[in-house]
Design an enzyme around this catalytic site. Structure first.
Site, short mmCIF file in Angstrom:
data_model
loop_
_atom_site.label_atom_id
_atom_site.label_comp_id
_atom_site.label_asym_id
_atom_site.label_seq_id
_atom_site.Cartn_x
_atom_site.Cartn_y
_atom_site.Cartn_z
N LYS B 81 -7.66 -4.22 0.41
CA LYS B 81 -6.78 -3.07 0.16
C LYS B 81 -6.80 -2.72 -1.32
CE LYS B 81 -1.93 -1.72 1.07
NZ LYS B 81 -0.63 -2.19 1.58
N SER B 156 1.47 0.74 5.01
CA SER B 156 0.61 1.33 4.01
C SER B 156 -0.83 0.81 4.05
CB SER B 156 1.20 1.10 2.62
OG SER B 156 1.19 -0.28 2.32
N SER B 180 3.82 -3.30 6.14
CA SER B 180 2.57 -2.60 5.81
C SER B 180 1.28 -3.26 6.30
CB SER B 180 2.47 -2.41 4.30
OG SER B 180 3.29 -1.35 3.90
#
Lengths: 97, 496
Positions: B81, B156, B180
């Site tokens: 990420k 997210s 997330s």
């Protein structure tokens, strides 16, 4: 109870947050923040008298170490990301006007 | 052969690499080809480091052949990420603010992956600074859900979950502050684990809500996630909230034996707002575990509706403090024109941050300001203590808490951002876990009426990852293979 966020409060929050909002953004922020505060106010329904505020779930205490340098000289590496640098230092705009 | 490789779970791929049936370079090439084919449609990545990854794959292959590397995931291409620092590779947090930031160091979790011989392919898309539930607040465009490109992948960590589902990587790192990892895993039909707070070092993770943030794995199945979590879990002096654990051999928990395991289902999770398709799929999963010998019963967890307001107060407060570092001096964006230092700060931050980030910084600044600190921030910390207590009571009776990951499957693109409070309500089952520091896993348990994947969440007590991994593994075996989405390979396909 509905929270009314007025110009003065948005101005104040803008100073704290170091953000400059356009007129349109300000209006939006007033509405959004009012709505969010109304929502957060739900917490007031709970009786928390006698409850200790919990910052860390496991109650971990401060972690100390000897003040010994463990990394090498990375100045050049670090400065590569600086928006502006001069003579191996970060360059900032004028601090006094 | 290429397509076969992409279908493999990460642990099986690594077995084949060790057995000499596939090389790390071939596995990487398969992923890069897959990215070439589909990235235009799904947009899972912000940065793909083709050359660097291939160099690493070659080095890893040599070490595997010479016997220096024999880990369970050696040679596996994985994604990270974009809020997790990677030395020499752009790390943007999906923000304009860090649009040019190339970290001079790697996050501890990334170092652990590299040490285990995993090959980092690139950096995945996300909500800006991890603030959002849809990956739509990214400054670099939205990621599409591989199950339906008209829908969001969740957030997210939407890019990481979508990349696993779209076979653009074999596994990925995400970060979870309020759901997330788990919610995008649920929306994309893959598996994700949020570990106990302190299990994975946060060093090198760009901070959002420091008391809530944890890095964790996203993978195709429970085994892959257990293996990746085992790789990244470590005590790290560079993270003062890191915890020493000697029970991080998570793959040992991959057992189908749930006989006598006590599973509690919070009845208060099944009220208004829960989609019928989600409810049915989750209850069916509970039934499957019961058939395998688990003791399943309903109970009242309590305080469920207070988790979101407490979470947004605390997360915003910490965000407002953490994001003060973005001042246009040491790294990242600086406004081109300004009068003086303070003007520069304001302009830089106003131009560099997107609307959702500004919204949370402002709310956070407000709840921490004098006059409001006690009423909002301190109150939220007290409610957090009550929520933790409710979980403590529940875990005195149950090994695992089972429920939905999210109240509904993935929403359509563009439907969520207009009303922040409504978007936040989608986090109702996930945020309390972060407030209480607990571990939780999300794995697919069926599909809703529109064919979108539904996520099953299992929550464990602190340090009890092994229990939720065991329960999840047992359920996964009972469920059988979860169908993969029908992937598109050209933009034209999507229009049909």
């Amino acid at each position: 109870m509905a929270n009314i966020v007025d110009d003065e409060m948005i101005e104040y929050v803008g100073i704290l947050a170091k953000l400059e909002l356009s007129g349109k953004e300000k209006e939006q922020a007033k509405a959004d923040m009012g709505k969010m505060l109304d929502y957060i106010d739900k917490l007031q329904e709970l009786d928390t008298s006698g409850v200790e505020a919990m910052s860390h779930v496991f109650g971990v205490k401060n972690v100390f170490r000897e003040d010994v340098v463990t990394n090498g000289d990375r100045r050049e590496d670090i400065l590569k990301n600086a928006p502006e640098e001069k003579n191996g230092m970060f360059m900032v705009p004028r601090t006094f006007l | 052969m290429k397509m076969d490789v992409l279908d493999l779970p990460a642990v099986e791929l690594a077995e084949k690499i060790r057995a000499g049936e596939v090389t790390a370079m071939e596995a990487l090439q398969a992923v890069l080809d897959s990215i070439d084919e589909k990235e235009e449609i799904y947009h899972c990545y912000i940065t793909v480091d083709r050359d660097g990854a291939m160099r690493k794959a070659e080095a890893v292959q040599k070490k595997i052949e010479s016997g220096q590397l024999c880990g369970r995931l050696a040679g596996v291409p994985a994604a990270v990420k974009d809020n997790i620092c990677t030395r020499g590779i752009l790390t943007t947090c999906a923000s304009r603010m860090l649009g040019n930031f190339i970290p001079p160091y790697s996050a501890e979790a990334v170092l652990r992956m590299e040490k285990a011989g995993m090959v980092i392919i690139g950096k995945t898309n996300m909500d800006e600074f991890a603030m959002g539930s849809t990956t739509e607040t990214s400054a670099y465009g939205e990621t599409k859900n591989p199950w339906d490109i008209g829908r969001v992948p969740g957030g997210s960590s939407g890019g990481s979950a979508a990349a696993v589902a779209a076979k653009e990587c074999f596994a990925a790192l995400g970060s979870d502050t309020g759901g997330s990892i788990r919610q995008p895993a649920a929306f994309c039909g893959v598996v994700g684990i949020k570990p106990t707070y302190g299990t994975v070092s946060r060093h090198g993770l760009v901070a959002y809500g420091s008391s809530l943030d944890q890095i964790g794995p996203i993978g195709k199945d429970v085994t892959d996630c257990a293996a990746l979590l085992e790789v990244i879990a470590s005590y790290d002096k560079k993270d003062s909230t890191s915890i020493k654990r000697d029970d991080t051999d998570f793959m040992d928990a991959l057992s189908e034996d749930v006989k006598g395991m006590k599973i509690g289902i919070p009845i208060d999770y099944f009220g208004d707002g829960l989609d019928d398709g989600v409810k049915d799929a989750v209850l069916k999963a509970a039934e499957a575990l019961k058939e395998k010998g688990a003791i399943v019963e309903g109970f009242y967890l309590s305080l469920v509706e207070y988790a979101i307001p407490a979470y947004y107060t605390i997360a915003s407060a910490e965000a407002s403090s953490n994001l003060e570092r973005f001042d246009g001096i040491k790294y990242g964006y600086r406004t081109p024109e300004c009068g003086g230092l303070h003007d520069m700060y304001k302009k830089t931050r106003s131009e560099g941050f997107g609307p959702e980030v500004k919204r949370r910084i402002m709310l956070g600044s407000f709840v921490l300001s004098s006059g409001y600190y006690d009423a909002y921030y301190l109150k939220a910390l007290k409610v957090k203590a009550l929520i933790k207590k409710a979980f403590d009571d529940a875990f005195a009776r149950y090994d695992v808490i089972l429920g939905p990951t999210a109240p509904a499957a993935a929403p359509v693109l563009g439907a969520s951002l207009s009303d922040p409070v409504r978007m936040y309500l989608g986090d109702i089952y996930t945020v309390a876990v972060n407030l209480a520091g607990l571990p939780a896993i999300s794995l697919p348990c069926g599909r809703d009426v529109e064919g979108m994947p539904v996520g099953l969440q299992m929550i464990g007590d602190c340090f009890q990852e092994k229990k939720i991994i065991r329960a999840a593994y047992a359920y996964e075996k009972a469920r059988g293979p979860f169908a993969a989405p029908g992937l598109l390979t050209s933009a034209a396909d999507g229009k049909n």
